[in-house]
Structure formats: structure tokens, C-alpha cells
Scaffold this active site. Structure first.
Site, mmCIF file in Angstrom:
data_model
loop_
_atom_site.group_PDB
_atom_site.id
_atom_site.type_symbol
_atom_site.label_atom_id
_atom_site.label_comp_id
_atom_site.label_asym_id
_atom_site.label_seq_id
_atom_site.Cartn_x
_atom_site.Cartn_y
_atom_site.Cartn_z
ATOM 1 N N ASP A 213 0.979 -1.142 -0.010
ATOM 2 C CA ASP A 213 0.096 0.114 -0.083
ATOM 3 C C ASP A 213 0.877 1.084 0.004
ATOM 4 O OD1 ASP A 213 -1.827 1.921 0.205
ATOM 5 O OD2 ASP A 213 -2.754 1.117 2.111
ATOM 6 N N ASN B 73 1.794 6.661 3.772
ATOM 7 C CA ASN B 73 2.588 5.526 4.398
ATOM 8 C C ASN B 73 4.008 5.681 4.461
ATOM 9 O OD1 ASN B 73 -0.096 4.465 5.180
ATOM 10 N ND2 ASN B 73 -0.228 3.341 3.242
ATOM 11 N N ASP C 127 1.957 0.540 7.819
ATOM 12 C CA ASP C 127 0.943 0.165 6.880
ATOM 13 C C ASP C 127 1.194 -0.764 6.148
ATOM 14 O OD1 ASP C 127 -1.788 0.162 6.541
ATOM 15 O OD2 ASP C 127 -1.854 1.992 5.558
HETATM 16 N N1 LIG Z 1 4.406 3.474 14.591
HETATM 17 C C1 LIG Z 1 3.984 4.746 13.987
HETATM 18 N N2 LIG Z 1 4.974 5.845 13.935
HETATM 19 C C2 LIG Z 1 4.489 7.144 13.347
HETATM 20 N N3 LIG Z 1 3.637 7.319 12.637
HETATM 21 C C3 LIG Z 1 2.610 6.372 12.683
HETATM 22 C C4 LIG Z 1 2.628 5.103 13.062
HETATM 23 N N4 LIG Z 1 1.809 4.302 13.005
HETATM 24 C C5 LIG Z 1 0.808 4.986 12.347
HETATM 25 N N5 LIG Z 1 1.401 6.251 12.129
HETATM 26 C C6 LIG Z 1 0.717 7.431 11.522
HETATM 27 O O1 LIG Z 1 -0.637 7.300 11.413
HETATM 28 C C7 LIG Z 1 -1.178 7.054 10.076
HETATM 29 C C8 LIG Z 1 -2.155 6.086 9.997
HETATM 30 O O2 LIG Z 1 -1.644 4.667 10.284
HETATM 31 P P1 LIG Z 1 -1.642 3.532 8.843
HETATM 32 O O3 LIG Z 1 -1.413 4.083 7.598
HETATM 33 O O4 LIG Z 1 -1.268 2.394 9.479
HETATM 34 O O5 LIG Z 1 -3.346 3.378 9.007
HETATM 35 P P2 LIG Z 1 -4.459 2.855 7.921
HETATM 36 O O6 LIG Z 1 -5.724 3.282 8.566
HETATM 37 O O7 LIG Z 1 -4.045 1.406 7.685
HETATM 38 O O8 LIG Z 1 -4.213 3.825 6.963
HETATM 39 P P3 LIG Z 1 -4.794 3.642 5.507
HETATM 40 O O9 LIG Z 1 -5.858 4.731 5.327
HETATM 41 O O10 LIG Z 1 -3.669 3.895 4.199
HETATM 42 O O11 LIG Z 1 -5.425 2.457 5.108
HETATM 43 C C9 LIG Z 1 0.028 7.055 8.986
HETATM 44 O O12 LIG Z 1 -0.224 7.394 7.828
HETATM 45 C C10 LIG Z 1 1.111 7.795 9.980
HETATM 46 O O13 LIG Z 1 0.979 9.117 9.861
HETATM 47 MG MG LIG Z 2 -1.954 4.275 5.747
#
Ligand SMILES: Nc1ncnc2c1ncn2[C@@H]1O[C@H](COP(=O)(O)OP(=O)(O)OP(=O)(O)O)[C@@H](O)[C@H]1O
Ligand SMILES: [Mg+2]
Length: 240
Positions: free
Chosen positions: A166, A171, A185
Site C-alpha cells: 500500500d 504511508n 501500514d
Molecule cells: N508507529 C508509527 N509511527 C509514526 N506514525 C505512525 C505510526 N503508526 C501510524 N502512524 C501514522 O498514522 C497514520 C495511519 O496509520 P496507517 O497507515 O497504518 O493506518 P491505516 O488506517 O491502515 O491507513 P490507510 O488509510 O492507508 O489504510 C500513518 O499514515 C502515519 O502518519
Molecule cells: Mg495508511
């Protein structure tokens, strides 16, 4: 999928997982899932989803961590309706933080370089996960999607790498100087042609920064545009 504006109701489970830490909402995804910063951790919470699970994500994060900067997993779990993942914070902000929306040239370069570094770092021969085209199509069809028949035959592989799965711009995390610092992600990480990621990363620049950045991203990755593979993997992404 965006940085939440205004008040966000904190789910009771997230409150419990965060302990005493102050919770700051940072992301709302397309299916109503939320991510919060909680001190030096992040708590990701959302409805159970059949596409990828947070258990898949935790497994892939643990596999990738020795090779490239990704969040360390603290815990994950699921109940009858929701799942959650707690990770340690990486010291960076998303490439769609307002600071980087205001400076797409820097952000696009960092995302392209970051994706190349991820692909160069992860060992294909040791990777137990794949992100194979046939499996993606079969999975989408099981979820009731009509996938156009012309997508069943992918272009010849350019280079097999461990793909992010993704590679949308949000991300990749950047430091304040504009260098990439890590990726988040990774629930769909697996072996595939590098264009499966690159096409999505290039396409997502248009969603997040507007037209005109896709070729810059491909150049920052270090290759020439490949209109055939980019069109194919863009269409596959949109269809699955
Ligand atoms: N361990 C981490 N350290 C720093 N930032 C993080 C971390 N985990 C998540 N984030 C922040 O939170 C946001 C959302 O996390 P993630 O992309 O995993 O969620 P998602 O709901 O799967 O996103 P998507 O809408 O792409 O499916 C990331 O874009 C990032 O900015
Ligand atoms: Mg994400």
C-alpha cells in the site's frame, strides 16, 4: 482517508490501550478505522476487515523490521467486531502532513527514494509473503468485485521485489529536513513486481498533491516511467 478534522470520539478500547498517555487522533481510514498517537506509541483501531488484518500487519512488520525502518509491534488483537495494533512511534510525520502538502517537491522526492530503499533492503528470497496478481484478483472476486478480464494477464515482471503493498504517499514518514525515515501500514507486504508499488505511489501523488508529480516520483525512485506497467498496476489497484 485523511487527517481527522474536529472532534473524534475515542473508542473505550483505545483509551484502555493507551493507559495514561494523551491521545491525539492522526488518521481516519476509508472504513472508519482510526489511528491515534499516544505518547511514544501509536494505536490503530478499526472494524474487522477482510482485505488485510492487523494480525497480518503485525506479522509483516516483525519480518521487515530487521531490514528497514518500520514500527516495532507492541501488541495486537481483535474482538468480535474490531481489531487493534499498538506500535512504537517512528520519529517522522506522514508525507501528507500539512507541512509536506505545502512542499510537494520535497515530499515526492522523499517518497520515491524511500520506496526504492525499501525495495532494495527487503530480501526477496527470504520473504514468506507474496502479493501475487492472481491471488489479489481472486480475493477481490470473493469480496464481490467485478475485475475486468483484461487484468488477468499482467505484463512481464520487470523486477521482483518485496513490495510494500500500500505504497500510497501517506504511508511514508519524513523527518523535518525532508528525508524519508520509514514506512507504515504494511498489512499487504509481499513479493511482486516493483511496479505494483511504484504505479500506486505515482498515482497517489495526484490524489494528495495534485497533477504533475507522478513522473517526479518515478524519477526519484530511479527509473524511467513505464506507461504499460503503470497503467496495468493502477487499473489493478482500482479494480481490487
Ligand atoms: N508507529 C508509527 N509511527 C509514526 N506514525 C505512525 C505510526 N503508526 C501510524 N502512524 C501514522 O498514522 C497514520 C495511519 O496509520 P496507517 O497507515 O497504518 O493506518 P491505516 O488506517 O491502515 O491507513 P490507510 O488509510 O492507508 O489504510 C500513518 O499514515 C502515519 O502518519
Ligand atoms: Mg495508511
Amino acid at each position: 482517508m485523511s487527517i481527522p478534522a474536529g472532534d473524534v470520539e475515542v473508542p473505550a478500547l483505545v483509551r484502555r490501550l493507551a493507559g495514561d498517555a494523551e491521545l491525539v487522533p492522526v488518521w481516519r481510514n476509508g472504513i472508519g478505522g482510526l489511528t491515534f498517537r499516544a505518547g511514544d506509541h501509536y494505536v490503530k483501531w478499526g472494524p474487522l476487515n477482510t482485505e488485510t488484518t492487523m494480525a497480518d500487519e503485525a506479522e509483516r512488520l516483525a519480518w521487515a523490521a530487521p531490514h528497514t525502518p518500520v514500527p516495532a509491534v507492541v501488541e495486537h488483537g481483535a474482538d468480535a467486531s474490531h481489531e487493534w495494533l499498538v506500535t512504537r512511534a517512528l520519529a517522522g510525520r506522514s508525507a501528507v502532513d500539512p507541512r509536506w502538502i505545502a512542499d510537494p517537491a520535497t515530499a515526492v522526492r522523499a517518497v520515491g527514494r524511500g520506496l526504492r530503499a525499501l525495495h532494495d533492503a527487503l530480501p526477496v528470497a527470504e520473504c514468506p509473503f507474496d502479493w501475487d496478481v492472481a491471488a489479489r484478483i481472486a480475493h477481490a472476486q470473493r469480496r464481490g468485485r467485478q475485475v475486468p478480464t483484461e487484468l488477468r494477464e499482467p505484463p512481464p515482471i520487470d523486477r521482483l521485489v518485496v513490495c510494500h503493498g500500500d505504497a500510497c504517499v501517506p504511508n511514508t514518514l519524513l523527518d523535518d529536513g525532508g528525508a524519508w525515515v520509514g514506512h507504515v501500514d504494511l498489512g499487504a507486504l509481499g513479493v511482486a513486481d516493483r511496479w505494483a508499488d511504484l504505479a500506486v505511489a505515482a498515482m497517489s501523488t495526484e490524489w494528495n498533491y495534485g497533477p504533475g508529480w507522478a513522473d517526479e516520483l518515478v524519477a526519484a525512485y530511479g527509473v524511467d516511467p513505464d506507461p504499460v506497467r503503470q497503467a496495468y498496476y493502477r487499473d489493478l489497484w482500482n479494480a481490487t
